[in-house]
Design a protein around this motif. Structure first.
Motif: not given
Length: 294
Positions: A1-3, A34-35, A63-64, A67-69
């Motif tokens: 999940m991104i954002g 990624f937050p 949590i990384v 976005p690539a992670r």
């Protein structure tokens, strides 16, 4: 999940993780996130920390820092960032991984960006899906069934709340939910939009190439619920979204899980791009008062 700046992040994760939830959706979990966040949007800036903390502490999400992670570690990716401006740059960072990507509404806030996302997806073989949860409301589905399906629809009048966020022009911030309901009923094929605006209301009238007319109404006072009157060849059915027991976002999560498994989007990306152009045209018309061709 991104954002992680929207309530969708925690709502979707709870549906996927909590087997005791009355509308639990099996088949997937949120593993890594990624937050992100947009400093110039207050709702993003003030909520991203809290949502990130809840995902990590309550649901065990890792949590990384990029976005690539997320793309490296996940089987499929949800871009949940509330800011439609950042969807193209975020997608650019992960497209090369070729994994299924769901982009929450709006796909973009410019049709040029929407087209660029489609081109990138095609170039990298990325299954792509986007859309609003309102299109999957059980109330809308029952109304459509009541008139004999989308092929029998001769018009639709849809309404919903429409707050304005300066960074997301006009219809893009919240009006998209109502426009998605309209397209769920009417399907693609709109050729011209005429819009009107006042301090408290917006109306966009779409003319389809086959002569049908569909109306989207956005309210900033009075009725803050979602609903639609769907007109069929033999009658009209009303959809009161707020009165339906199953949350519409649960129906969306079911579609997302199916999409991640199969790579087949519930809504063709070309229809989603037309929705972006519809809102772009409505925004232009609300400024000029003139009809705008799609």
């Amino acid at each position: 999940m991104i954002g992680l700046d929207t309530s969708h992040c925690t709502a979707f994760t709870e549906l996927l993780h909590d087997e005791n939830h009355p509308h639990h959706v099996p088949g997937a979990t949120v593993a890594v996130a990624f937050p992100g966040g947009s400093p110039d949007i207050e709702l993003s800036r003030t909520r991203v920390g809290g949502f990130t903390e809840r995902l990590a502490n309550e649901f065990g999400v890792t949590i990384v820092d990029s976005p690539a992670r997320v793309a490296e570690e996940a089987d499929a990716i949800l871009i949940e960032a509330m800011d439609g401006r950042v969807h193209l740059p975020l997608f650019r960072e992960i497209a090369r991984y070729g994994k299924p990507v769901f982009i929450d509404k709006p796909l973009a806030v410019r049709s040029e960006d929407a087209l660029a996302i489609r081109e990138l997806a095609a170039a990298h073989g990325v299954p792509l899906m986007s859309g609003s949860s309102l299109r999957y409301s059980g109330a809308v589905a029952e109304a459509l069934e009541g008139v004999g399906g989308r092929d029998r629809v001769i018009g639709a009048d849809c309404f919903g709340p429409m707050a304005i966020e300066p960074s997301q022009p006009g219809w893009f911030w919240y009006g998209i939910h109502t426009v998605e309901m309209l397209y769920a009923a009417m399907g693609p094929g709109c050729v011209r939009v005429t819009a009107s605006v006042s301090a408290e209301h917006d109306v966009a009238v779409g003319e389809w190439r086959d002569g049908r007319i569909g109306i989207a109404r956005g309210n900033r006072s009075g009725n803050h619920g979602f609903g639609a009157a769907i007109h069929g060849k033999e009658g009209t059915r009303f959809a009161d979204v707020s009165a339906y027991a199953k949350p519409f976002y649960a129906s969306l999560v079911e579609r997302i899980v199916d999409f991640c498994r199969t790579g087949e989007a519930a809504v063709p990306i070309d229809e989603t791009i037309e929705i972006i152009r519809f809102m772009e045209a409505a925004n232009e018309s609300r400024e000029t008062g003139k009809p705008v061709l799609l």
